[in-house]
Design a protein around this motif. Structure first.
Motif, PDB file in Angstrom:
ATOM      1  N   UNK A 383       0.795  -1.168   0.173  1.00  0.00           N
ATOM      2  CA  UNK A 383       0.059   0.122   0.044  1.00  0.00           C
ATOM      3  C   UNK A 383       0.890   1.264  -0.070  1.00  0.00           C
ATOM      4  N   UNK A 384       2.113   1.061   0.794  1.00  0.00           N
ATOM      5  CA  UNK A 384       2.768   2.246   0.723  1.00  0.00           C
ATOM      6  C   UNK A 384       3.353   2.806  -0.894  1.00  0.00           C
ATOM      7  N   UNK A 385       3.859   1.690  -1.287  1.00  0.00           N
ATOM      8  CA  UNK A 385       4.265   1.891  -2.857  1.00  0.00           C
ATOM      9  C   UNK A 385       3.233   2.556  -3.900  1.00  0.00           C
ATOM     10  N   UNK A 386       2.103   1.940  -3.273  1.00  0.00           N
ATOM     11  CA  UNK A 386       0.947   2.115  -4.417  1.00  0.00           C
ATOM     12  C   UNK A 386       0.291   3.336  -4.151  1.00  0.00           C
ATOM     13  N   UNK A 387       0.665   4.316  -3.053  1.00  0.00           N
ATOM     14  CA  UNK A 387       0.049   5.457  -2.822  1.00  0.00           C
ATOM     15  C   UNK A 387      -0.508   6.418  -3.952  1.00  0.00           C
ATOM     16  N   UNK A 388       0.522   6.739  -4.846  1.00  0.00           N
ATOM     17  CA  UNK A 388       0.195   7.619  -5.831  1.00  0.00           C
ATOM     18  C   UNK A 388      -0.951   6.834  -6.890  1.00  0.00           C
ATOM     19  N   UNK A 389      -0.739   5.837  -7.145  1.00  0.00           N
ATOM     20  CA  UNK A 389      -1.662   5.057  -7.899  1.00  0.00           C
ATOM     21  C   UNK A 389      -3.106   5.144  -7.247  1.00  0.00           C
ATOM     22  N   UNK A 390      -3.333   4.796  -5.893  1.00  0.00           N
ATOM     23  CA  UNK A 390      -4.451   4.688  -5.272  1.00  0.00           C
ATOM     24  C   UNK A 390      -5.153   6.039  -5.206  1.00  0.00           C
ATOM     25  N   UNK A 391      -4.200   7.053  -5.282  1.00  0.00           N
ATOM     26  CA  UNK A 391      -4.786   8.315  -5.172  1.00  0.00           C
ATOM     27  C   UNK A 391      -5.005   8.928  -6.543  1.00  0.00           C
ATOM     28  N   UNK A 392      -5.352   8.087  -7.470  1.00  0.00           N
ATOM     29  CA  UNK A 392      -5.293   8.568  -8.850  1.00  0.00           C
ATOM     30  C   UNK A 392      -4.384   9.628  -9.415  1.00  0.00           C
ATOM     31  N   UNK A 393      -3.211   9.805  -9.006  1.00  0.00           N
ATOM     32  CA  UNK A 393      -2.444  10.751  -9.570  1.00  0.00           C
ATOM     33  C   UNK A 393      -1.375  10.270 -10.499  1.00  0.00           C
TER      34      UNK A 393
END
Length: 407
Positions: A383-393
């Motif tokens: 989840x830490x590595x995927x923060x940008x993707x999960x934020x839609x950025x």
């Protein structure tokens, strides 16, 4: 202060489809353990019971997303009805094969076909999303669903085993099959709350939701989370047996689920405004941190307390994960997206149980919990590595174009 749960159930039809859906999803917990309880009593071979149960569980993990993909294309009633009929008939064949002593291959064939059982948690969340899309009530609805999932796993497995032991070997599976048939029928008959079918514009075939990066990230993270859940159960049984108090295992496992259940309901009532990807990061970080004391709990009271604390982040993780799927997956493939995430939990539970069992056999009961520690860290890193993707950025996540095409 108003009761947010009373508010979501004030909408016409919500009480009815929730009640029907609760019955229909009890087999998620009842069937796998029910198969083990049934076959271990009738055939006396645990390897066979485990192998048939695993055939059902792993096949369902692969088939359920495909069933949900069809639901997104053709609607719940059109797909759930035939899928459930196939599953119910296959379960009945498995019960008959067990009772009549049919060849072993019929057990595996029946379990394989029974795996057509649809993912009811995904169907329920799709209905809530249709009612409360882009509204704060949706978080409360997802919190309720996560709590209901906890109740299913607490009550379903115990009910299935209890019936098989108290009555006759097939009793748990018969009741599970009846719940599936009656619950799904009552669910699909409620057409007023059924989500509308949304198609992706254009002639190109609709891609699978698992090809979307947010779904991949969340599913992988929940594989790790599912592993922590199963590891706690396996290790609790092994440790309490070593301590000479095997009956305490049910208490330890119970407080694990209760902690998650209570915190999930509280979170749903509070409805925090923080971005969902940040909430998910906090939840999995807490999950990883609270797993650290588990390998050092050397008495039943300490074990129960440590397990209770480690369970508090389970429901918040599920609530925010499903909320992110709703935000990051186009409506035209929402049911499939939710099903992939629930499949990740199931795969994680199967893998976690296997690895924890291996660790217990080879390194001792207490060391099984190191699997929980490793799985918690894996979830947090994912989840830490995927923060940008999960934020839609992330411009390369492919969501923008699909969202514009979906209607």
């Amino acid at each position: 202060m108003s009761n947010p749960y009373k508010e979501i159930f004030s909408v016409p039809g919500t009480k009815a489809f929730s009640a029907a859906g609760f019955l229909a999803r009890l087999p998620i917990a009842m069937a796998p353990i029910g198969i083990v309880a049934m076959l271990s009593q009738t055939h006396g071979e645990y390897w066979l019971a485990g192998a048939v149960s695993a055939t059902f569980a792993l096949t369902n993990a692969l088939i359920a997303p495909q069933v949900s993909r069809l639901v997104d294309r053709f609607g719940q009633a059109a797909v759930l009805t035939p899928a459930t009929i196939v599953s119910v008939l296959a379960f009945l064949a498995l019960i008959a094969a067990t009772h009549q002593g049919w060849p072993v291959w019929t057990l595996f064939a029946s379990a394989f076909l029974a795996a057509a059982m649809p993912s009811m948690p995904a169907m329920l969340r799709a209905r809530w999303t249709e009612l409360f899309r882009d509204r704060p009530e949706l978080n409360t609805a997802f919190a309720f669903e996560s709590a209901a999932d906890e109740l299913v796993y607490i009550a379903g497995a115990s009910l299935s085993v209890g019936l098989a032991v108290a009555l006759f070997p097939q009793a748990g599976m018969l009741i599970s099959t009846a719940f599936l048939a009656v619950g799904t029928l009552a669910f699909v008959l409620q057409r007023a709350t059924e989500p509308a079918v949304r198609h992706v514009a254009g002639s190109a075939p609709q891609k699978s939701a698992i090809r979307l990066r947010p779904v991949q990230i969340i599913t992988l993270a929940l594989v790790f989370v599912g592993a922590t859940f199963a590891t706690a159960e396996v290790s609790a049984v092994a440790i309490t047996k070593d301590l000479g108090q095997p009956n305490a295992a049910s208490l330890v496992i119970g407080v694990y689920a209760i902690g998650s259940f209570v915190v999930g309901l509280v979170l749903g009532a509070l409805n925090p405004r923080m971005a969902l990807q940040k909430q998910l990061m906090i939840a999995v970080a807490v999950l990883a941190l609270t797993a650290l004391p588990l390998p050092f709990a050397g008495t039943v009271p300490l074990l129960a307390f440590a397990v209770f604390v480690s369970g508090i982040a389970i429901s918040p993780t599920f609530i925010t994960a499903f909320g992110l799927v709703e935000r990051r997956v186009p409506a035209a493939m929402l049911t499939e997206g939710v099903t992939w995430v629930t499949t990740g939990i199931g795969i994680g539970m199967a893998l976690g149980a296997f690895v924890a069992g291996w660790a217990v056999d080879n390194f001792g009961a207490q060391n099984g919990f190191w699997v929980s520690v490793a799985a918690g860290l894996g979830a947090a890193l994912t989840i830490g590595i995927g923060q940008r993707v999960l934020a839609g950025q992330d411009p390369d996540d492919g969501i923008g174009a699909l969202a514009q095409a979906a209607e």
